[in-house]
Design a protein around this motif. Structure first.
Motif, short mmCIF file in Angstrom:
data_model
loop_
_atom_site.label_atom_id
_atom_site.label_comp_id
_atom_site.label_asym_id
_atom_site.label_seq_id
_atom_site.Cartn_x
_atom_site.Cartn_y
_atom_site.Cartn_z
N ASP A 208 0.85 -1.19 0.00
CA ASP A 208 0.00 0.00 0.00
C ASP A 208 0.88 1.24 0.00
O ASP A 208 2.10 1.18 0.23
CB ASP A 208 -0.92 0.00 1.21
CG ASP A 208 -2.11 0.96 1.06
OD1 ASP A 208 -2.30 1.49 -0.05
OD2 ASP A 208 -2.83 1.18 2.05
N ASP A 246 -8.71 -6.70 -2.12
CA ASP A 246 -7.32 -6.81 -1.69
C ASP A 246 -7.18 -6.89 -0.17
O ASP A 246 -6.28 -6.30 0.43
CB ASP A 246 -6.51 -5.62 -2.22
CG ASP A 246 -5.01 -5.89 -2.22
OD1 ASP A 246 -4.62 -7.03 -1.94
OD2 ASP A 246 -4.25 -4.94 -2.47
N ALA A 248 -8.66 -5.53 2.21
CA ALA A 248 -8.85 -4.32 3.02
C ALA A 248 -9.99 -4.55 4.01
O ALA A 248 -11.05 -5.08 3.65
CB ALA A 248 -9.15 -3.12 2.13
N ARG A 249 -9.80 -4.15 5.24
CA ARG A 249 -10.81 -4.39 6.28
C ARG A 249 -12.00 -3.44 6.14
O ARG A 249 -11.84 -2.30 5.68
CB ARG A 249 -10.19 -4.22 7.66
CG ARG A 249 -9.05 -5.20 7.95
CD ARG A 249 -8.45 -4.94 9.33
NE ARG A 249 -7.31 -5.82 9.58
CZ ARG A 249 -7.41 -7.05 10.06
NH1 ARG A 249 -8.60 -7.54 10.35
NH2 ARG A 249 -6.34 -7.78 10.28
N TYR A 252 -11.86 0.53 6.84
CA TYR A 252 -10.52 1.08 6.67
C TYR A 252 -9.98 0.68 5.30
O TYR A 252 -9.33 -0.36 5.15
CB TYR A 252 -9.58 0.61 7.78
CG TYR A 252 -8.27 1.35 7.80
CD1 TYR A 252 -8.21 2.69 8.20
CD2 TYR A 252 -7.09 0.73 7.41
CE1 TYR A 252 -7.02 3.37 8.22
CE2 TYR A 252 -5.89 1.41 7.42
CZ TYR A 252 -5.86 2.74 7.83
OH TYR A 252 -4.66 3.42 7.85
N ALA A 253 -10.28 1.51 4.30
CA ALA A 253 -9.83 1.22 2.94
C ALA A 253 -8.33 1.43 2.82
O ALA A 253 -7.72 2.22 3.55
CB ALA A 253 -10.55 2.14 1.96
N LYS A 254 -7.71 0.71 1.89
CA LYS A 254 -6.30 0.95 1.62
C LYS A 254 -6.14 2.32 0.94
O LYS A 254 -7.04 2.81 0.27
CB LYS A 254 -5.73 -0.16 0.74
CG LYS A 254 -5.66 -1.50 1.47
CD LYS A 254 -4.82 -2.52 0.73
CE LYS A 254 -4.63 -3.78 1.57
NZ LYS A 254 -3.72 -4.75 0.94
N ARG A 255 -4.96 2.89 1.12
CA ARG A 255 -4.77 4.26 0.64
C ARG A 255 -4.83 4.35 -0.87
O ARG A 255 -5.33 5.33 -1.42
CB ARG A 255 -3.44 4.81 1.16
CG ARG A 255 -3.42 4.98 2.68
CD ARG A 255 -2.14 5.69 3.13
NE ARG A 255 -2.11 5.83 4.58
CZ ARG A 255 -1.44 5.02 5.39
NH1 ARG A 255 -0.76 4.00 4.88
NH2 ARG A 255 -1.44 5.22 6.69
N GLN A 257 -6.68 2.58 -2.77
CA GLN A 257 -8.10 2.49 -3.12
C GLN A 257 -8.78 3.85 -2.91
O GLN A 257 -9.64 4.25 -3.70
CB GLN A 257 -8.77 1.43 -2.27
CG GLN A 257 -8.25 0.02 -2.51
CD GLN A 257 -8.81 -0.99 -1.53
OE1 GLN A 257 -9.21 -0.66 -0.42
NE2 GLN A 257 -8.81 -2.26 -1.93
N ARG A 339 -14.01 3.88 -1.69
CA ARG A 339 -12.86 3.10 -2.15
C ARG A 339 -13.19 2.49 -3.51
O ARG A 339 -14.34 2.16 -3.79
CB ARG A 339 -12.51 2.01 -1.15
CG ARG A 339 -13.55 0.91 -1.05
CD ARG A 339 -13.13 -0.19 -0.09
NE ARG A 339 -13.32 0.17 1.30
CZ ARG A 339 -12.95 -0.60 2.32
NH1 ARG A 339 -12.39 -1.77 2.09
NH2 ARG A 339 -13.14 -0.21 3.55
N ARG A 341 -12.47 -0.74 -5.73
CA ARG A 341 -12.00 -2.12 -5.60
C ARG A 341 -11.88 -2.74 -6.99
O ARG A 341 -12.81 -2.67 -7.79
CB ARG A 341 -12.97 -2.95 -4.75
CG ARG A 341 -13.20 -2.41 -3.34
CD ARG A 341 -13.98 -3.40 -2.50
NE ARG A 341 -15.24 -3.76 -3.14
CZ ARG A 341 -15.94 -4.88 -2.88
NH1 ARG A 341 -15.46 -5.75 -2.00
NH2 ARG A 341 -17.07 -5.14 -3.50
#
Length: 657
Positions: A208, A246, A248-249, A252-255, A257, A339, A341
């Motif tokens: 990430d 991917d 991601a919880r 809390y999206a990945k940056r 995304q 986000r 995806r």
């Protein structure tokens, strides 16, 4: 690292591909990856960059109303492939037989997608596998000064990107190809003509963006990217080959995304996601209007710059890809709410998702699947592509092939076979006769089924033997775990049991038919060993012959175990690769140098982006010094009897403005 020779004395064919199943290479790669990951967790080097971050203006590099630029990734492995690709990229114009009307001049902007050198990113690997190959391929009349932009991949991070930083970040000496390297960080943004943007991102080993990278890119998007403009996102890895989302919880999206969602919210159009890392070429596209977006876009993986081939028929590569813009109701703050995806799905007919259709693969899946069968002997093939007759004529080359090649892995298997047998055979002695065990001399009257039952029983009498067998089980399951824990267990356990079966069988065969016990008992102990010289010699033989018999038996076990274990691993790799599994772990020992290439792009006067995937099925295997002394460059040319690479346009596409 092996004994590297530099300069003119080491032509491309003497720079052997990395032997990924050499125990020294495996140990070093694991050690460097763990070390860098530990540093990143405590002090991410990407967050140490300071000062203003600005986009590089590449519009001035356009010529004749057209802007040409090249993309190459995964370069520094075997010298034959790396040098062949470098010569083609740096040539002023790509000669294409049968396509006289198609002019593809070299771009003044060269974009490198990472993994410049393998197995690690030390200064010597960069020099040996990357710098010298590209410098030697540079034409003598290289008048147009290039601009080079680059991002690191995982192997570049194995030295915490120290070598990458020196070559491409703040390189005021213009060391690489005498090119201009304007970027000030390990990531970059370039403004291209006609409203196109190129974002080069850095994931380090964490999968990430870091916080600093995300924030400067976020601010640039908000202030400079205009609605309707087109964006190309260059990733260090094709994350879209992983399951949708991917990992991601929720909440809390990945940056990365969130960055893609911000681009869409800004009115920009993400037209291409581009990456290397997988060493093949695959293009998948989504049509305009699908998924609610008014533009077409592409997912492109092109890691064909010089590293070993990855299969295009592998499941994670060929599985259906989908994309959606998700609003996460679990998010605590607004910046985490949206986000994008993109990834693989199990149900490709999901109507609300934007779907991608496979357009081109190089090599095509049928060719890729056919290469899988070659894996049965991959662990024994020559590391440098030399024929065995050449190796036997040169003891130095033969020794280098053994020490630096994959053959040390079967030898390690042979040692494991011996260790499993040695530890398990403790109970096959008179001391354990009361427990039902027999000495090896009694195997002549014992059928194989009865022996195998005793062998399994012996595992629970010798904790050390149990530990050695457990180590073999962990090794097989770890290699198979590439496609998930389930595949690791379902295929790794039977594979390990097969090796245990071979080890036990070899011990039984050598004990029953090897007659080593006869050698050990051929000389009886004299009654008075010190009476005379003959008695002393007989006593010495009495005590040394059992040791010699044990050494011979152990040596035969190691040699036979290496041969059978290596072939078993090779057949396992061939079967798994054929079925689309273990795309990396099963194809890396094959070290296939063919099907190499790169991408050449052109933004025309109307603002349309044209892409050309230029590939060659084979690369030369021998090189000689350039006989044209006046030309001086390239330094090496194809040796006599070697065919020149046959470059062609393997794929051609257009993204209209």
């Amino acid at each position: 690292m092996g004994d590297y020779n530099y300069g003119l004395g080491a032509p491309p064919h003497r720079r052997w591909p990395v032997a990924w199943y050499n125990p020294a290479v495996l140990l070093r790669s694991a050690r460097e990856m763990v070390s860098t990951a530990d540093q990143n967790r405590n002090l991410d080097r990407r967050e140490l960059y300071s000062g203003d971050f600005a986009a590089f203006d590449a519009t001035s590099l356009a010529e004749d109303d057209a802007f040409w630029w090249d993309f190459v990734s995964d370069t520094g492995d075997g010298g034959n492939a790396t040098y062949t690709v470098a010569k083609a990229v740096l040539a002023p114009e790509m000669p294409l037989p049968g396509a006289d009307a198609l002019r593809l001049p070299a771009g003044r902007l060269l974009v490198l997608g990472g993994d410049m050198a393998y197995p690690g990113a030390g200064t010597e690997e960069y020099q040996y596998r990357f710098n010298e190959m590209w410098e030697a391929a540079r034409p003598a009349q290289d008048e147009a000064r290039r601009t080079v932009l680059a991002i690191p991949q995982n192997h570049d991070w194995f030295d915490n990107i120290s070598s990458f930083q020196r070559h491409f970040v703040d390189d005021h000496d213009d060391g690489f190809l005498n090119a201009h390297t304007p970027q000030s960080r390990s990531y970059f943004v370039a403004r291209l003509p006609h409203g196109w943007w190129l974002f080069g991102l850095d994931f380090a080993l964490l999968g990430d963006l870091d916080r600093e990278q995300y924030e400067v890119l976020r601010d640039l998007v908000r202030t400079q990217v205009q609605p309707g403009q087109n964006v190309i996102l260059l990733y260090p890895e094709p994350y879209w080959t992983r399951p949708l989302g991917d990992a991601a919880r929720p909440g809390y999206a990945k940056r990365y995304q969130r960055l893609e969602a911000l681009l869409l919210a800004q009115g920009a159009r993400v037209r291409m996601r581009l990456a290397g890392d997988l060493h093949h070429y695959v293009r998948e596209t989504a049509a305009r209007g699908e998924g609610g977006l008014d533009f077409d876009d592409a997912l492109i993986t092109c890691g064909s710059g010089g590293a070993f081939l990855h299969p295009t028929h592998a499941r994670k590569t060929s599985q259906a890809k989908r994309m959606c813009l998700e609003v996460d109701e679990q998010a605590m703050t607004d910046d985490l709410r949206q986000r994008v995806r993109v990834g693989t799905v199990d149900t490709p007919d999901t109507a609300e998702l934007r779907g991608y259709q496979a357009q081109c693969s190089y090599p095509d899946p049928a060719q890729s699947r056919c290469l899988s069968w070659r894996n049965w002997r991959a662990l024994f093939q020559s590391a440098g592509g030399l024929h065995w007759s050449e190796l036997l004529e040169s003891p130095a080359a033969l020794w280098q092939n053994i020490v630096q090649g994959n053959m040390l892995f079967p030898l390690l298997l042979g040692v494991l076979y011996w260790a499993a047998v040695y530890c398990n055979a403790f109970v096959f002695s008179h001391s354990f006769h009361a427990d039902g065990f027999l000495p090896p001399a009694a195997f002549a009257r014992l059928d194989y089924g009865s022996f195998l039952a005793l062998w399994v029983k012996a595992l629970f009498f010798s904790p050390l033997a149990f530990a050695v067998h457990a180590l073999l089980l962990v090794l097989c399951c770890a290699i198979a775990r590439e496609d998930g824990p389930r595949v690791g267990v379902l295929t790794g356990v039977p594979h390990a049991l097969l090796h245990m079966f071979w080890a036990a069988s070899l011990y039984w065969l050598l004990s029953r038919y090897g007659q080593f016990h006869l050698l050990a008992s051929s000389v009886a102990a004299p009654r008075y060993p010190w009476a005379d010289v003959a008695s002393m010699g007989a006593a010495l033989c009495h005590y040394l012959l059992p040791v010699l018999a044990g050494l011979l038996k152990g040596a035969m076990l190691i040699v036979l175990g290496a041969a059978i274990g290596g072939l078993t691993f090779g057949c396992y790799f061939a079967l798994m690769a054929r079925c689309g599994y273990l795309g990396n772990n099963a194809f890396s020992p094959l070290a296939w140098q063919g099907y190499k290439g790169f991408l050449r792009f052109c933004i025309d006067a109307q603002g349309n982006l044209h892409g050309y995937m230029l590939g060659t099925d084979q690369v030369p295997q021998r090189w000689q010094a350039n006989p044209d002394a006046a030309a001086k460059r390239p330094i090496w040319v194809e040796a006599a009897g070697q065919k020149a690479p046959e470059w062609r346009v393997c794929d051609q596409f257009t993204l209209r403005r």
